[in-house]
Design a protein around this motif. Structure first.
Motif, PDB file in Angstrom:
ATOM      1  N   PRO A 107       0.683  -1.335   0.134  1.00 14.48           N
ATOM      2  CA  PRO A 107       0.152  -0.391  -0.323  1.00 14.48           C
ATOM      3  C   PRO A 107       0.656   1.557   0.498  1.00 14.48           C
ATOM      4  CG  PRO A 107      -1.022  -1.886   1.611  1.00 14.48           C
ATOM      5  CD  PRO A 107       0.329  -1.716   1.266  1.00 14.48           C
ATOM      6  N   THR A 108       0.394   2.201  -1.080  1.00 16.44           N
ATOM      7  CA  THR A 108       1.027   3.846  -0.904  1.00 16.44           C
ATOM      8  C   THR A 108      -0.004   4.253   0.767  1.00 16.44           C
ATOM      9  OG1 THR A 108      -0.636   4.173  -2.391  1.00 16.44           O
ATOM     10  CG2 THR A 108       1.298   3.823  -3.427  1.00 16.44           C
ATOM     11  N   THR A 109      -0.945   4.648   0.631  1.00 21.84           N
ATOM     12  CA  THR A 109      -1.547   4.591   1.611  1.00 21.84           C
ATOM     13  C   THR A 109      -2.545   3.743   2.323  1.00 21.84           C
ATOM     14  OG1 THR A 109      -3.580   5.654   0.157  1.00 21.84           O
ATOM     15  CG2 THR A 109      -1.349   7.224   0.936  1.00 21.84           C
ATOM     16  N   GLY A 110      -3.340   3.924   3.549  1.00 23.73           N
ATOM     17  CA  GLY A 110      -3.860   2.511   3.947  1.00 23.73           C
ATOM     18  C   GLY A 110      -3.687   1.147   3.609  1.00 23.73           C
ATOM     19  N   ALA A 111      -4.734   0.516   4.050  1.00 27.35           N
ATOM     20  CA  ALA A 111      -4.037  -0.776   4.620  1.00 27.35           C
ATOM     21  C   ALA A 111      -3.814  -1.379   3.228  1.00 27.35           C
ATOM     22  CB  ALA A 111      -5.069  -1.422   5.651  1.00 27.35           C
ATOM     23  N   THR A 112      -4.425  -1.660   2.551  1.00 27.40           N
ATOM     24  CA  THR A 112      -4.823  -2.318   1.492  1.00 27.40           C
ATOM     25  C   THR A 112      -4.092  -1.528  -0.111  1.00 27.40           C
ATOM     26  OG1 THR A 112      -6.862  -1.589   0.257  1.00 27.40           O
ATOM     27  CG2 THR A 112      -7.050  -3.398   2.104  1.00 27.40           C
ATOM     28  N   VAL A 113      -3.794  -2.615  -0.546  1.00 27.70           N
ATOM     29  CA  VAL A 113      -3.266  -2.760  -2.729  1.00 27.70           C
ATOM     30  C   VAL A 113      -4.652  -2.059  -2.972  1.00 27.70           C
ATOM     31  CG1 VAL A 113      -1.907  -3.018  -4.205  1.00 27.70           C
ATOM     32  CG2 VAL A 113      -1.205  -3.316  -2.294  1.00 27.70           C
ATOM     33  N   SER A 114      -5.041  -1.204  -3.770  1.00 29.19           N
ATOM     34  CA  SER A 114      -6.405  -1.633  -4.572  1.00 29.19           C
ATOM     35  C   SER A 114      -6.328  -0.512  -5.621  1.00 29.19           C
ATOM     36  CB  SER A 114      -7.856  -1.117  -3.301  1.00 29.19           C
ATOM     37  OG  SER A 114      -7.599   0.392  -2.835  1.00 29.19           O
TER      38      SER A 114
END
Length: 405
Positions: A107-114
């Protein structure tokens, strides 16, 4: 290596301190290109840091402080060139640290890669579900895209034909399987663009793809302190953009490497407001000769005299903007004897520069060096080598050098 860079990991003051050694009196500098060895070895006096061709980064800063614009700075260091607009083409940056390795999207931000879409070489497209991370590794002519099962194990979710391009979110963060040790280094890189997993020479290769001015945001502050004068930063930007544009080619799978082999690129780690402003102020501008971008080499300091580069825009001349500071290094007799490799010198009685470029102190930069001494048993022997080899083996700052008398 195309060029020698300003060491990105060093603060400007540290680099300046390394260069600002006190110069010896003229009488103490060898002008006969000969240095006798002694029990203490020899002292080598040198000027500058790097190859000295094209723009001196310290010179660009010195010129900017004297009021020169970026256009005038690059005109001085690359004479006979034209500043032209070449747009903002896509550049392919080889992620050299993970050649024949693998990577993980984190992830770049947050908790997941989306929001990531993977597009295979055969046109298959897959929207990757949001996960804590995604791991990508080669499997023959394919790449497997894996999601975590535990902290240390993966499950293959997709098998996609190479090359596979990962794109979608505003930025990607790529965790390397092997840390990058060149430039700023580190175990990951974050950038705005797409990532391609390819196969070349039967090895996995990974390319960050982005517009060239986005690429420059991760280059300029890795090559020059962002605290320097705006005109110097703009000159550095023009040189870096020109160098990269000239590297764009269809003859290989990448355009530039992310290390000093070409120029340092460290992604968002190196982005600053000052260097972003320099990129914006010079948008699209490159140096050309007959309409083609030049190989705009640059180095940290030329020691007060530029080095010839074999083309009309890389000339040898005095540089009034770069301080001709001199560094010194004492080299032991054993270190000198070890330079010759298989010849087997056991004693070096003299070191002589047998060819110079001409221009500047000591008759110019050294091109070739000769070691004179003896082998085991006292047999006389002579060994010759390029000045580049001499410099690299002794870890000298440049081959712009002379010896004590």
């Amino acid at each position: 290596m195309a060029r020698r860079l300003l060491p990105a990991a060093l603060a400007a003051a540290a680099v300046a301190g390394a260069l600002a050694c006190v110069a010896p009196a003229d009488a103490a500098v060898a002008t006969a290109n000969l240095a006798p060895s002694s029990a203490q070895g020899i002292t080598i006096y040198g000027a500058g840091y790097g190859h000295g061709r094209g723009m001196s980064q310290y010179g660009a800063q010195g010129a900017a402080k004297k009021g020169l614009s970026s256009a005038k700075i690059v005109a001085f260091y690359y004479p006979g060139t034209t500043l032209a607009a070449k747009g903002n083409p896509t550049l392919r940056v080889r992620l050299s640290a993970i050649d024949n390795g693998h990577f993980t999207l984190v992830p770049t931000t947050g908790a997941t890669v989306s929001g990531v879409v993977a597009t295979a070489g055969n046109g298959t497209k897959v929207s990757l579900p949001a996960r804590a991370k995604w791991h990508v590794a080669r499997s023959g002519a394919n790449y497997v895209v894996q999601e975590p099962v535990t902290a240390t194990t993966w499950r293959t979710t997709y098998t996609l034909r190479a090359p596979v391009t990962f794109s979608g979110p505003s930025a990607l963060r790529v965790a390397y399987s092997k840390a990058k040790t060149d430039c700023r280094g580190g175990g990951s890189v974050t950038f705005a663009g797409s990532l391609q997993a390819a196969v070349s020479d039967n090895a996995s290769r990974f390319l960050a793809r982005m517009p060239i001015d986005t690429y420059l945001r991760g280059v300029v502050a890795s090559e020059m302190p962002s605290s320097w004068a705006p005109a110097a930063l703009q000159a550095q930007t023009i040189a870096a953009r020109t160098y990269a544009t000239a590297k764009i080619t269809a003859s290989r799978y990448y355009d530039v490497i992310d290390t000093q082999a070409n120029q340092c690129w460290d992604g968002q780690t190196s982005e600053t407001a000052a260097t972003d402003a320099a990129i914006k102020a010079t948008a699209g501008k490159v140096l050309t000769v007959n309409g083609k971008p030049i190989s705009a080499e640059f180095s940290s300091s030329n020691g007060g005299f530029t080095a010839p580069g074999g083309v009309g825009y890389l000339v040898s001349k005095a540089d009034p903007y770069t301080s001709p500071t001199v560094w010194t290094k004492v080299v032991s007799p054993s270190a000198l004897a070890a330079l010759d490799g298989p010849l087997g010198l056991t004693t070096v009685t003299s070191v002589k520069v047998i060819k110079r470029s001409g221009g500047g102190r000591w008759g110019g930069r050294a091109d070739a060096v000769q070691l004179i001494g003896t082998k085991a048993g006292g047999k006389a022997a002579t060994a010759s080598m390029t000045a580049t080899s001499f410099r690299v083996k002794l870890d000298l700052k440049s081959n712009y050098l002379g010896f004590t008398q």
